[in-house]
Design a protein around this motif. Sequence first.
Motif, short mmCIF file in Angstrom:
data_model
loop_
_atom_site.label_atom_id
_atom_site.label_comp_id
_atom_site.label_asym_id
_atom_site.label_seq_id
_atom_site.Cartn_x
_atom_site.Cartn_y
_atom_site.Cartn_z
N LYS A 21 -56.12 65.71 -37.21
CA LYS A 21 -56.74 67.04 -37.13
C LYS A 21 -58.26 67.00 -37.23
O LYS A 21 -58.96 67.75 -36.56
CB LYS A 21 -56.17 67.97 -38.21
CG LYS A 21 -54.69 68.20 -38.10
CD LYS A 21 -54.35 68.90 -36.82
CE LYS A 21 -52.86 69.19 -36.75
NZ LYS A 21 -52.48 69.77 -35.47
N ARG A 22 -58.79 66.15 -38.09
CA ARG A 22 -60.25 66.05 -38.27
C ARG A 22 -60.92 65.66 -36.95
O ARG A 22 -61.86 66.30 -36.51
CB ARG A 22 -60.56 65.04 -39.37
CG ARG A 22 -62.02 64.74 -39.59
CD ARG A 22 -62.22 63.67 -40.66
NE ARG A 22 -61.35 62.52 -40.47
CZ ARG A 22 -60.21 62.29 -41.15
NH1 ARG A 22 -59.81 63.11 -42.08
NH2 ARG A 22 -59.48 61.23 -40.90
N ASP A 23 -60.40 64.60 -36.32
CA ASP A 23 -61.00 64.15 -35.06
C ASP A 23 -60.83 65.18 -33.95
O ASP A 23 -61.73 65.37 -33.13
CB ASP A 23 -60.41 62.81 -34.64
CG ASP A 23 -60.89 61.65 -35.51
OD1 ASP A 23 -61.98 61.78 -36.12
OD2 ASP A 23 -60.19 60.63 -35.57
N GLU A 24 -59.70 65.87 -33.93
CA GLU A 24 -59.49 66.93 -32.94
C GLU A 24 -60.52 68.04 -33.11
O GLU A 24 -61.11 68.51 -32.13
CB GLU A 24 -58.07 67.50 -33.06
CG GLU A 24 -56.99 66.53 -32.63
CD GLU A 24 -55.59 67.02 -32.99
OE1 GLU A 24 -55.43 68.17 -33.46
OE2 GLU A 24 -54.64 66.23 -32.81
N PHE A 25 -60.73 68.46 -34.36
CA PHE A 25 -61.71 69.51 -34.65
C PHE A 25 -63.11 69.05 -34.25
O PHE A 25 -63.84 69.77 -33.56
CB PHE A 25 -61.68 69.89 -36.13
CG PHE A 25 -62.81 70.78 -36.53
CD1 PHE A 25 -62.79 72.13 -36.25
CD2 PHE A 25 -63.93 70.26 -37.18
CE1 PHE A 25 -63.86 72.95 -36.59
CE2 PHE A 25 -64.99 71.07 -37.53
CZ PHE A 25 -64.96 72.42 -37.24
N MET A 26 -63.48 67.85 -34.68
CA MET A 26 -64.82 67.34 -34.37
C MET A 26 -65.04 67.25 -32.87
O MET A 26 -66.08 67.69 -32.35
CB MET A 26 -65.05 65.98 -35.02
CG MET A 26 -65.06 65.99 -36.52
SD MET A 26 -66.43 66.95 -37.18
CE MET A 26 -65.92 67.05 -38.89
N ALA A 70 -57.25 72.95 -39.79
CA ALA A 70 -57.40 71.50 -39.95
C ALA A 70 -57.55 71.13 -41.41
O ALA A 70 -56.92 70.17 -41.89
CB ALA A 70 -58.60 71.00 -39.14
N MET A 71 -58.37 71.87 -42.15
CA MET A 71 -58.57 71.56 -43.57
C MET A 71 -57.28 71.76 -44.36
O MET A 71 -56.96 70.95 -45.23
CB MET A 71 -59.71 72.39 -44.15
CG MET A 71 -61.07 71.93 -43.65
SD MET A 71 -62.49 72.58 -44.57
CE MET A 71 -62.41 74.30 -44.19
N ARG A 77 -59.78 70.41 -50.19
CA ARG A 77 -60.03 71.46 -51.18
C ARG A 77 -61.37 72.11 -50.83
O ARG A 77 -62.44 71.59 -51.17
CB ARG A 77 -60.07 70.85 -52.57
CG ARG A 77 -58.75 70.18 -52.94
CD ARG A 77 -58.82 69.45 -54.25
NE ARG A 77 -57.57 68.75 -54.50
CZ ARG A 77 -57.42 67.83 -55.44
NH1 ARG A 77 -58.44 67.48 -56.22
NH2 ARG A 77 -56.25 67.23 -55.60
N PRO A 78 -61.33 73.25 -50.09
CA PRO A 78 -62.55 73.86 -49.54
C PRO A 78 -63.63 74.14 -50.57
O PRO A 78 -64.83 74.07 -50.25
CB PRO A 78 -62.05 75.16 -48.90
CG PRO A 78 -60.60 74.97 -48.69
CD PRO A 78 -60.14 74.02 -49.76
N GLU A 79 -63.26 74.46 -51.78
CA GLU A 79 -64.25 74.79 -52.81
C GLU A 79 -65.09 73.59 -53.24
O GLU A 79 -66.12 73.74 -53.89
CB GLU A 79 -63.57 75.44 -54.03
CG GLU A 79 -62.69 74.50 -54.84
CD GLU A 79 -61.28 74.27 -54.29
OE1 GLU A 79 -60.51 73.56 -54.97
OE2 GLU A 79 -60.95 74.77 -53.20
N THR A 80 -64.67 72.39 -52.82
CA THR A 80 -65.41 71.17 -53.21
C THR A 80 -66.33 70.64 -52.12
O THR A 80 -67.02 69.66 -52.33
CB THR A 80 -64.42 70.05 -53.61
OG1 THR A 80 -63.67 69.63 -52.45
CG2 THR A 80 -63.47 70.51 -54.71
#
Length: 87
Positions: A21-26, A70-71, A77-80
């Motif tokens: 997912k990370r690479d797809e988003f990027m 994706a996250m 953990r979005p808050e971090t």
Amino acid sequence: MTTVLVIHEVDDVAHWLSSPKRDEFMASHGMTAKTFVSPDGGNKVGLIIENVPSIAALTEALQGDDAAAAMKYDGVRPETVELFEAS
């Protein structure tokens, strides 16, 4: 273009590393990322993101539904999340 360092925590480092997912988003935003993990085995991870148009553009992209999905899938953990721009 700029380079950005991102530090954050995840629920499961092995899952985060293996996720596509990370690479797809990027890629969908014209950026690339290299992953880093904490040598102490904790849940803190990092990315160096290249080809970032601007911090504002990255911040805007990270607020989109595709970033949230994706996250969530990756266990971020979005808050971090912390962003650092290359100087």
